[in-house]
Every structure is written in structure tokens, then in C-alpha cells.
Design a protein around this motif. Sequence first.
Motif, PDB file in Angstrom:
ATOM      1  N   ALA A 182       0.869  -1.234  -0.192  1.00 33.60           N
ATOM      2  CA  ALA A 182       0.080   0.046   0.027  1.00 33.60           C
ATOM      3  C   ALA A 182       1.005   1.204   0.034  1.00 33.60           C
ATOM      4  CB  ALA A 182      -1.035   0.074   1.277  1.00 33.60           C
ATOM      5  N   TYR A 183       1.860   1.243   0.858  1.00 29.10           N
ATOM      6  CA  TYR A 183       2.808   2.500   0.961  1.00 29.10           C
ATOM      7  C   TYR A 183       3.520   2.518  -0.416  1.00 29.10           C
ATOM      8  CZ  TYR A 183       6.643   5.555   1.630  1.00 29.10           C
ATOM      9  OH  TYR A 183       7.360   6.417   1.644  1.00 29.10           O
ATOM     10  N   LEU A 184       4.016   1.551  -1.048  1.00 32.17           N
ATOM     11  CA  LEU A 184       4.863   1.588  -2.242  1.00 32.17           C
ATOM     12  C   LEU A 184       3.709   2.021  -3.384  1.00 32.17           C
ATOM     13  CD1 LEU A 184       7.351   0.648  -2.202  1.00 32.17           C
ATOM     14  CD2 LEU A 184       7.014  -1.677  -2.903  1.00 32.17           C
ATOM     15  N   ALA A 185       2.630   1.658  -3.517  1.00 29.48           N
ATOM     16  CA  ALA A 185       1.575   2.126  -4.569  1.00 29.48           C
ATOM     17  C   ALA A 185       1.608   3.642  -4.606  1.00 29.48           C
ATOM     18  CB  ALA A 185       0.112   1.465  -4.357  1.00 29.48           C
ATOM     19  N   ARG A 233      19.133   8.917   5.082  1.00 28.94           N
ATOM     20  CA  ARG A 233      17.867   8.364   5.727  1.00 28.94           C
ATOM     21  C   ARG A 233      17.620   9.390   6.998  1.00 28.94           C
ATOM     22  NH1 ARG A 233      17.533   4.444  10.434  1.00 28.94           N
ATOM     23  NH2 ARG A 233      15.401   3.720  10.253  1.00 28.94           N
ATOM     24  N   ALA A 234      18.460   9.920   7.658  1.00 23.42           N
ATOM     25  CA  ALA A 234      18.163  10.862   8.590  1.00 23.42           C
ATOM     26  C   ALA A 234      17.513  12.054   8.179  1.00 23.42           C
ATOM     27  CB  ALA A 234      19.682  11.340   9.431  1.00 23.42           C
ATOM     28  N   PHE A 235      17.940  12.414   6.835  1.00 29.80           N
ATOM     29  CA  PHE A 235      17.413  13.577   6.261  1.00 29.80           C
ATOM     30  C   PHE A 235      15.821  13.722   6.023  1.00 29.80           C
ATOM     31  CE2 PHE A 235      16.049  16.171   2.461  1.00 29.80           C
ATOM     32  CZ  PHE A 235      16.637  17.251   2.832  1.00 29.80           C
ATOM     33  N   LEU A 236      15.540  12.537   5.594  1.00 31.94           N
ATOM     34  CA  LEU A 236      14.109  12.199   5.055  1.00 31.94           C
ATOM     35  C   LEU A 236      13.137  12.074   6.205  1.00 31.94           C
ATOM     36  CD1 LEU A 236      14.939   9.859   1.967  1.00 31.94           C
ATOM     37  CD2 LEU A 236      13.858  12.394   2.268  1.00 31.94           C
ATOM     38  N   HIS A 237      13.696  11.287   7.374  1.00 30.74           N
ATOM     39  CA  HIS A 237      13.036  11.316   8.748  1.00 30.74           C
ATOM     40  C   HIS A 237      12.848  12.179   9.341  1.00 30.74           C
ATOM     41  CE1 HIS A 237      13.632   6.468   9.373  1.00 30.74           C
ATOM     42  NE2 HIS A 237      13.565   6.666   8.066  1.00 30.74           N
ATOM     43  N   THR A 238      13.747  13.105   9.249  1.00 32.81           N
ATOM     44  CA  THR A 238      13.683  14.694   9.927  1.00 32.81           C
ATOM     45  C   THR A 238      12.526  15.477   9.053  1.00 32.81           C
ATOM     46  OG1 THR A 238      15.986  14.358  10.670  1.00 32.81           O
ATOM     47  CG2 THR A 238      14.897  16.667  10.804  1.00 32.81           C
ATOM     48  N   TYR A 239      12.474  15.292   7.932  1.00 35.38           N
ATOM     49  CA  TYR A 239      11.725  16.037   7.012  1.00 35.38           C
ATOM     50  C   TYR A 239      10.431  15.615   7.431  1.00 35.38           C
ATOM     51  CZ  TYR A 239      10.963  18.541   2.655  1.00 35.38           C
ATOM     52  OH  TYR A 239      10.478  19.559   1.797  1.00 35.38           O
ATOM     53  N   LEU A 240      10.089  14.063   7.441  1.00 36.55           N
ATOM     54  CA  LEU A 240       8.797  13.704   7.773  1.00 36.55           C
ATOM     55  C   LEU A 240       8.508  14.488   9.020  1.00 36.55           C
ATOM     56  CD1 LEU A 240       9.024  10.128   6.617  1.00 36.55           C
ATOM     57  CD2 LEU A 240       7.677  11.879   5.909  1.00 36.55           C
ATOM     58  N   ASP A 241       9.271  14.352  10.187  1.00 39.59           N
ATOM     59  CA  ASP A 241       9.078  15.020  11.458  1.00 39.59           C
ATOM     60  C   ASP A 241       8.766  16.485  11.461  1.00 39.59           C
ATOM     61  OD1 ASP A 241       9.844  12.512  12.751  1.00 39.59           O
ATOM     62  OD2 ASP A 241      12.032  13.204  12.955  1.00 39.59           O
ATOM     63  N   ASP A 253       5.473   6.028  11.815  1.00 44.10           N
ATOM     64  CA  ASP A 253       6.556   4.889  11.861  1.00 44.10           C
ATOM     65  C   ASP A 253       6.629   3.969  10.507  1.00 44.10           C
ATOM     66  OD1 ASP A 253       7.778   5.648  13.616  1.00 44.10           O
ATOM     67  OD2 ASP A 253       7.132   4.169  14.949  1.00 44.10           O
ATOM     68  N   ARG A 254       5.220   4.000  10.136  1.00 44.90           N
ATOM     69  CA  ARG A 254       4.590   3.113   8.939  1.00 44.90           C
ATOM     70  C   ARG A 254       5.348   3.994   7.706  1.00 44.90           C
ATOM     71  NH1 ARG A 254      -0.952   0.675   7.070  1.00 44.90           N
ATOM     72  NH2 ARG A 254      -0.306  -0.299   5.018  1.00 44.90           N
ATOM     73  N   VAL A 255       5.088   5.188   7.740  1.00 48.46           N
ATOM     74  CA  VAL A 255       5.639   5.960   6.851  1.00 48.46           C
ATOM     75  C   VAL A 255       7.148   5.903   6.861  1.00 48.46           C
ATOM     76  CG1 VAL A 255       5.863   8.429   5.621  1.00 48.46           C
ATOM     77  CG2 VAL A 255       3.532   7.663   6.776  1.00 48.46           C
ATOM     78  N   LYS A 256       7.558   6.111   7.864  1.00 48.49           N
ATOM     79  CA  LYS A 256       9.187   6.255   7.693  1.00 48.49           C
ATOM     80  C   LYS A 256       9.665   4.603   7.378  1.00 48.49           C
ATOM     81  CE  LYS A 256      10.107   9.407  11.163  1.00 48.49           C
ATOM     82  NZ  LYS A 256      10.178  10.095  12.529  1.00 48.49           N
ATOM     83  N   ALA A 257       8.894   3.568   7.749  1.00 49.28           N
ATOM     84  CA  ALA A 257       9.491   2.277   7.246  1.00 49.28           C
ATOM     85  C   ALA A 257       9.327   2.184   5.848  1.00 49.28           C
ATOM     86  CB  ALA A 257       8.523   1.260   8.264  1.00 49.28           C
ATOM     87  N   GLY A 258       8.266   2.678   5.201  1.00 52.68           N
ATOM     88  CA  GLY A 258       8.094   2.510   3.803  1.00 52.68           C
ATOM     89  C   GLY A 258       9.109   3.169   2.968  1.00 52.68           C
ATOM     90  N   LEU A 259       9.502   4.472   3.591  1.00 45.98           N
ATOM     91  CA  LEU A 259      10.557   5.240   3.009  1.00 45.98           C
ATOM     92  C   LEU A 259      11.994   4.399   2.807  1.00 45.98           C
ATOM     93  CD1 LEU A 259      10.915   7.974   1.772  1.00 45.98           C
ATOM     94  CD2 LEU A 259      11.185   8.801   4.091  1.00 45.98           C
TER      95      LEU A 259
END
Lengths: 218, 218
Positions: free
Chosen positions: A165-168, B110-118, B192-198
Motif C-alpha cells: 500500500a505504501y509502495l503504491a 535516511r536521517a534527512f528524510l526522517h527529519t523531513y517527515l518529522d 513509523d509506517r511512513v518511515k518504514a516504507g521510505l
Amino acid sequence: MTAWDGPLAGHTTLPVVGQAPAERADAARNRRALLAAAHVLMVQCGVQALSMDRVAAEAGVGVGTVYRRFGDRAGLAYALLDEEERDFQEAFLCGPPPLGPGAPAAARIRAFLHTYLDRLESEAELHALAETRSPTARHGSGAYRTARTHLVTLLTQAGAGADGAYLADALLALVSAGLFLHQRRELGYTADRVKAGLDRLLAGVLPEAVGARDHGDS
Amino acid sequence: MTAWDGPLAGHTTLPVVGQAPAERADAARNRRALLAAAHVLMVQCGVQALSMDRVAAEAGVGVGTVYRRFGDRAGLAYALLDEEERDFQEAFLCGPPPLGPGAPAAARIRAFLHTYLDRLESEAELHALAETRSPTARHGSGAYRTARTHLVTLLTQAGAGADGAYLADALLALVSAGLFLHQRRELGYTADRVKAGLDRLLAGVLPEAVGARDHGDS
DNA sequence: ACTCTAATCGGAGTCAATTCCGTTTACAAG
DNA sequence: CTTGTAAACGGAATTGACTCCGATTAGAGT
């Protein structure tokens, strides 16, 4: 706030059970007149000239009518893309491979995204307009949901593993009109470069190979 | 058509050579008043209530002044995010690892993107507003270009191989405010799900492992 | 202190999206 | 054909973004 759900809004969505109350004759006439007027305006003066007032005037109806038919400016854009959208849906749901059934899921995903980019190629402005309703607008449209569902299915089949789902959504984010315009116009990428980049990402996500033959590009 | 380039527009961008003509005292006063008013309005009535007229009235100046200062609504949003944006830039340009120099490039990405999400987590609405200028608007802002440049550098260092430029935009597309809101609010994903997908996507693109320690999440 | 000039102001004006609501009309039932 | 009613109509009114331009004013130079 969500996708327009007025008269015949379901066009672009998968068919639903109970049939809609059937459009009244005058309403149908006006819809046709409006779409025709909008199309002419678009061809002659560009997407930017597609103002609700202008379209209404050109079609000889009141603005209120435009809103009843299409909900808002983005809705009008969706309507203008509807025919193409339905062809596309038919193609990936039951057309010939690699877009339709028959090819390996991974190949279908690739074909799907490449075709999506081809569509942006021809009507980027209009797609951009359709995505403009609000930041989240794009994600609520019937077209988006259909595409998303399709990708989720394929990703699962392709063994993409966790969180299809995320990937989509992620893949669809890579073929948004905004990003596409940025890449093609501001950065000057060729269409092939965009597809190559996409393939690259795809290769990292899908287990099987993604290279090789496709539906006619790159 | 492009990013606002009026008075002190460079705030959020990397410092330029020639120093700007220096803001006049009254202009500075009004800027402060406007930002304060906008902030209050935002806190009390939500981002949606941030109309240019309203902000101007609240700050006791004319609308023209708001436009001279910020260019447009999106510009006002950027200005409201400016302080946070500068902290972020400082953090990834010269702060402590893994965001700043010192950590492996892959970990920094990775840290950049996670921080961006935060950051989206705390001000999603405002970021969405800032991205609203036009479909391509986001990509023209100073903040976007800085982030993009940073990612291109890191991707190269990380040995991401071909077309790091494409990849940078692709990664940034995955942390757009629109997509984020869709994921968090409409789909109900956890942060967390978003970060995991990323991370999953990142793992497919970067050669070295991306798992392991980070800056405090997932 | 006085003068000049460029930067700033303010807010009326313009333009386009979207809403409202009283009026009209298609068409199904009688 | 008459009637009843939901659906459709039109276009004035509202709203808010953005533009324009004549009036002001900060601040450098004298």
C-alpha cells in the motif's frame, strides 16, 4: 473537501451497483456543450484560459450549471480527461500485455507507470490542473484510487513484500503532474530519462528483473 | 511564476555574495507585525484562516504591504516556516551526525528524510499551503533547491550511481506535504509506517545497508 | 536642519472561484 | 393532457487572491 460526487461523478470510477438516477435530457445537453466549449477554449487559448465563467459563457449557460455538472475547476479538468482515463483503465484492467493481464506483475507495473508518464506527456497541464483542487486532492479522485488499487494488486503479485500500500502511493507520487512538469520543463529532462530513473527505483523494489522488453519506449 | 524574490527573499536560501540593500526600519517593523499576526491567526483559527486581508487587518497594515513583504500566500507560509527551515538547514549542513557531516552518506540521507517527515508532522498544513503556489511551485522554492542539492551530494557520496539528480527529486516527492497528509490522515498510517516504507525504498536504491541506528525513531 | 530619492504604504480596484436561492423545466404518474 | 416534484437553471452576490498607483516617509547626502 473530497472528490466531487455530483451527477455522473462515477464515470471514471469502477462501476457501482445501484445505477445512478439517470441524467436528465437538458442536463446531458449542457454537459456536452460545456465539455465541447471547454475543449475548444483549451485548444485555442491553453489550459490557463479555462475559467469557469468563460466556459459557461462559451457554452451559453450560467456558471451555476458548470458547478452543478463538474463541482469545481479541477472537476472540469477530470471530466476533460475522462475519455482518455477510461481507455487507460480498460487497457490496464483487460487490455493486452504488458499493460494488461498476461505479463508478469513486475512488467505490468513498469508498463503502467510508463504509460502514465506518456499520458502526462500529452496533457500535463490538464493533469496538473486536476491535481490542484487541494494539496491532498489528487489522492481522493476516483482515478487515483483505481490506479492505487491496481498497483497494490500488482505489487502483491510481484512479491514486493511488505507494505504494498505504501509502495503504491510512493510510485504514484513519482508520476505526479507537478513533478513531471518540474522534470521536463524546469530541469529539461527527456521523457526517457524520467522513465529510466523510474525503472531504476523499480529495480530496487521489485525482486525480479525489470529490464528487457516493454511496450514501445526507451 | 518562480519563487518570490522580493525583500529578504533569500532568508531560507544559502547566503549570497552581495548583501541585500538592508531592510528599512518601517519595513522591518511591519514584517514582524505581520508574522506575529499571522502566527496568532494560525494558532487560533487554523491555517485555513490565513487570508491575506485578514492578516493585514490583524497587523494593522494594508494588504499591499503583505504582498510587498511576502509575495503571495505561499510566500507567507514559507516565511512562517523560515525559522524552522533554517534550523533544519543548519542541522543537515553542519550539525551533528547522522544528519550532519560525519555519518556515512546513506545514513545521512535516511536521517534527512526522517527529519523531513518529522517537520511535516508538526506543521503539515503550513507546508501544504507553502506547496500550493502552483503545481510546480514547490520545486522552485529556495528550501526545495537547497534540499535537492544536499541530497544530490549525498547520493553521489553514497554511490547511488546513475542519475542522482532524478533520485533526489524522487525522494523529495515521497516527503511532499500532500502525500504525507494523505498517508497520515486519509489512510491513517502511523508516522513509523511512513518511515518504514521510505526506508524500504531507500534500501533498494542505496548500496550499503540502511538499517541500524538513527536519530531517535522507528 | 533641509533636500532628494528610492522604498514603503494603503486600500480601492480587478479577476476568478464558488455559493446561494428564487425560478423554470423535464418527465413520471394519474 | 394536467399535475407534482425533484432536478436543473441562471446569474447576482460573496470571498479572497493579487495588482496598481498616488501619497508617504526613512535615511543618505549636503
